[in-house]
Design an enzyme around this catalytic site. Structure first.
Site, mmCIF file in Angstrom:
data_model
loop_
_atom_site.group_PDB
_atom_site.id
_atom_site.type_symbol
_atom_site.label_atom_id
_atom_site.label_comp_id
_atom_site.label_asym_id
_atom_site.label_seq_id
_atom_site.Cartn_x
_atom_site.Cartn_y
_atom_site.Cartn_z
ATOM 1 N N ASP A 19 0.826 -1.211 0.000
ATOM 2 C CA ASP A 19 0.000 0.000 0.000
ATOM 3 C C ASP A 19 0.860 1.261 0.000
ATOM 4 O OD1 ASP A 19 -2.522 -0.936 -0.224
ATOM 5 O OD2 ASP A 19 -3.161 -0.508 1.817
ATOM 6 N N ASP A 71 3.225 -9.217 9.458
ATOM 7 C CA ASP A 71 3.521 -7.810 9.213
ATOM 8 C C ASP A 71 4.906 -7.676 8.593
ATOM 9 O OD1 ASP A 71 1.094 -6.951 10.081
ATOM 10 O OD2 ASP A 71 1.763 -6.307 12.061
ATOM 11 N N ASP A 100 7.677 -6.371 9.426
ATOM 12 C CA ASP A 100 8.900 -6.524 10.219
ATOM 13 C C ASP A 100 9.026 -7.906 10.848
ATOM 14 O OD1 ASP A 100 6.638 -5.736 11.777
ATOM 15 O OD2 ASP A 100 7.964 -5.459 13.497
ATOM 16 N N ASP A 124 -7.883 -6.944 13.507
ATOM 17 C CA ASP A 124 -7.529 -8.267 14.009
ATOM 18 C C ASP A 124 -8.428 -8.693 15.160
ATOM 19 O OD1 ASP A 124 -6.583 -6.279 15.623
ATOM 20 O OD2 ASP A 124 -4.478 -6.873 15.510
#
Length: 656
Positions: free
Chosen positions: A198, A257, A259, A351
């Site tokens: 994105d 994610d 990281d 979530d």
């Protein structure tokens, strides 16, 4: 002396008044009745009579109880052990014993709290969770894989898995996450990697797209997706990816994610738990932090998250089969996502939203405490504050939206009560409100109101006990017990503000800011990259040609950055006014407490005020320099150039 006169003579004439009574029957009878009722001898006999009755009653009660217990003992001894099914008798017996033990422990704690005038309604939840964690450790309880493992030689026995990495302007960490998921130990034709980008930065888009293409050339089944309109943030990104036609061919989806770096055996440790459990919707792994010792802020975050995973997630997963999905490092059954309505863009905690809806539809969750995924903690207070604001405003938004669905759902009353009172109200609403109002408002104000006083256990014993419970999962962090307590009270301002904005739908409730990453977890990747570069330096001509093209590319990128430099603002540490105002309030109250000789109140107010002052001046966490962001960008550009050089050298090898 007159015959109708009575004279009373006393030995001690002090403070004596003489009473003269005329000769009348009514007056004489009244005097006699008063004298009779005030007789100490009769009053003593009355007390002795009541005591005799009580003493006579106690042996009768004791004999009755002894007879009843004797009859019960004889009945139990003479009973037939085969008259009841041993299985049900054993379960009932264990249940009653466990319930009795818990009741006695709770009674002792409540009596102790009552005698000391303590209020344990808030800390009891954490105490129960810690007891559950100790029980799990003592009994060595953990989820077990049912059935036989997948046949390594037969790749078709492995289920189809979709791996998704949503990211947005993640120049510092994109390379490590893509490399980690592409090296997962799973049949290459049985999983697909989706890079959901994105990013609105063209440089980030080019870097991520080139990284994806390099892994695709190596035979990895990987796809790059980019949205031009970033609606719904992460939820919208995941929803768009799940709408692809090829998703119907996959049974599970793993989400990471940008990281996060899963180990190669991640899928083999998580996906097999779905075998033989058609009602299992989610398998969640634990986070592990690469920079937990980087600074004081990272250490304090590690304490909080260790308690969250070790106690909250593990206990709720083991005994309730429900917990909040952490948004990453988890594997979902795609059917569970579809049955629950898929990803929705209505809150900033997508979530938790999908987890609550899946729980209401009867899906169960499993938490694997021994499966850990490496990730990164925010190192600056600004990034951490924005993250905590989103994490505490989103649940209040979700509570307002989900409350009717919870009340109308078909789950048990106990699960409804757990969701409403424990999961939402106590942990997301009451605790931030309690910490902020008590330690930041009520306590300093009592220093200026002489009639009001808080006991020592309110400001000392209960907070320290709760902090000790929180720090138990991270025993190495015990030296940071007091800083942790003070910092949590300081963060209550941010949490309270986020809670109010989410509850009343204020403007900041829908604010979504991507947590800043520093790329700490990619240092090992940089070392391996340097080794690969060394191995490719075989021919001087090729190397000179590549270095010249790389320098030209770097020069062009530097020109672009110089053109954008006047527009971009230099990042510096901020000043937080709310924390500074509260710091001066607490320090003023500490001075007032010192003058009033309040003792422990003074020390608490002093150190808490200094804690607010440190946070307000942004002296905790990463100290930003003027060119720190440009250094990170330069590092990512150099990584890209290095990868381009490697790819070019491979092409020249093939040509030769």
């Amino acid at each position: 002396m007159a015959p109708n006169t009575v004279v009373v003579t006393l030995e001690r004439p002090e403070n004596i008044s003489l009473i003269e009574v005329n000769d009348s029957k009514s007056s004489g009878s009244m005097f006699q009745e008063k004298e009779k009722s005030a007789s100490p001898k009769q009053f003593t006999w009355l007390l002795l009579l009541k005591a005799q009755r009580i003493l006579a009653f106690l042996p009768w009660v004791a004999m009755s109880l002894w007879t009843v217990f004797g009859s019960i003992k004889k009945r139990v001894a003479s009973s037939d052990p085969n008259e009841e099914d041993p299985r049900y008798r054993g379960r009932l017996y264990r249940f009653i014993k466990g319930f009795l033990a818990v009741s006695l422990i709770a009674l002792v704690i409540e009596i102790f709290a009552y005698l000391n005038k303590w209020d344990l309604s808030v800390s009891m939840d954490r105490l129960v969770q810690c007891l559950g964690c100790f029980w799990i450790k003592y009994k060595r309880l953990k989820p077990v894989i049912e059935g036989e493992p997948y046949d390594i030689e037969d790749g078709s026995s492995f289920p189809m898995v979709l791996v998704q990495i949503p990211m947005c302007n993640e120049k510092e960490v994109y390379e490590q996450s893509i490399a980690a998921v592409c090296q997962l130990d799973w049949p290459k034709d049985r999983f697909l990697v989706q890079i959901l980008d994105d990013s609105d930065d063209e440089l980030s888009q080019h870097l991520i797209r080139d990284e994806v293409m390099s892994w695709k050339e190596k035979g990895v089944n990987i796809i790059y997706r980019h949205r031009f309109i970033r609606t719904g943030y992460k939820a919208g990104n995941l929803k768009s990816a799940m709408a692809c036609d090829y998703v119907k061919d996959y049974e599970f989806v793993a989400i990471f994610d940008a990281d996060f770096q899963p180990n190669p055996d991640f899928l083999k440790l998580t996906v097999p738990h779905f075998k033989g459990k058609p009602d299992l919707g989610l398998v969640q792994a634990r986070w592990s932090f690469v920079n937990k010792d980087e600074n004081l802020l990272a250490r304090l975050q590690n304490i909080n998250l260790c308690f969250h995973f070790e106690v909250e997630q593990q206990v709720n997963g083991m005994f309730l089969n429900f917990f909040g999905f952490n948004g990453t490092a988890g594997v979902w059954r795609i059917k569970a996502l579809e049955d629950s309505g898929g990803w929705l863009e209505r809150t900033t905690v997508e979530d938790m939203d999908i987890a609550v809806r899946a729980h209401l539809n009867g899906w169960k969750f499993i938490f694997l405490n021994d499966v850990r995924v490496l990730c990164e903690l925010p190192e600056s207070y600004e990034a951490y504050k924005k993250q905590q604001h989103r994490w505490h405003s989103g649940p209040m938004q979700l509570f307002r939206l989900c409350l009717p669905s919870i009340l109308k759902s078909k789950i048990s009353a106990w699960k409804k009560a757990n969701l409403i009172f424990l999961f939402f109200l106590l942990r997301k609403l009451i605790l931030p409100f309690y910490s902020f109002t008590l330690f930041c408002i009520i306590l300093p104000l009592t220093m200026f109101i002489p009639e009001a006083e808080l006991p020592a256990w309110v400001i000392c014993y209960v907070p320290i006990t709760m902090s000790i419970l929180n720090i138990l999962p991270a025993p190495k962090a015990f030296p940071f017990l007091m800083p942790y307590l003070l910092f949590e009270n300081t963060m209550s301002v941010t949490k309270f503000n986020a809670m109010i904005s989410g509850l009343f739908q204020l403007g900041s409730a829908y604010e979504w800011v991507v947590t800043k990453k520093t790329g700490r977890a990619s240092e090992s990747d940089l070392l391996s990259l340097a080794e690969r570069e060394t191995k490719t330096q075989n021919e001087d001509k090729i190397q000179r040609r590549l270095s010249e093209s790389g320098l030209e590319m770097l020069g062009k990128l530097n020109e672009i950055n110089e053109q954008k430099a006047p527009i971009a603002k230099k990042k510096k540490n901020k000043i937080y006014r709310k924390e500074l105002v509260l710091a001066f309030l607490l320090l003023t109250a500490a001075a007032r407490s010192l003058l009033s000789a309040h003792g422990i109140h003074f020390y608490f107010l002093l150190f808490q005020g200094l804690s607010f002052l440190i946070v307000g001046l942004d002296l905790i966490g990463e100290q930003l320099s003027a060119d720190s962001s440009s250094v990170a960008v330069q590092a990512s550009i150099l990584n890209w150039i290095s990868s381009q050089m490697l790819n070019r050298s491979q092409e020249l090898r093939v040509e030769r």
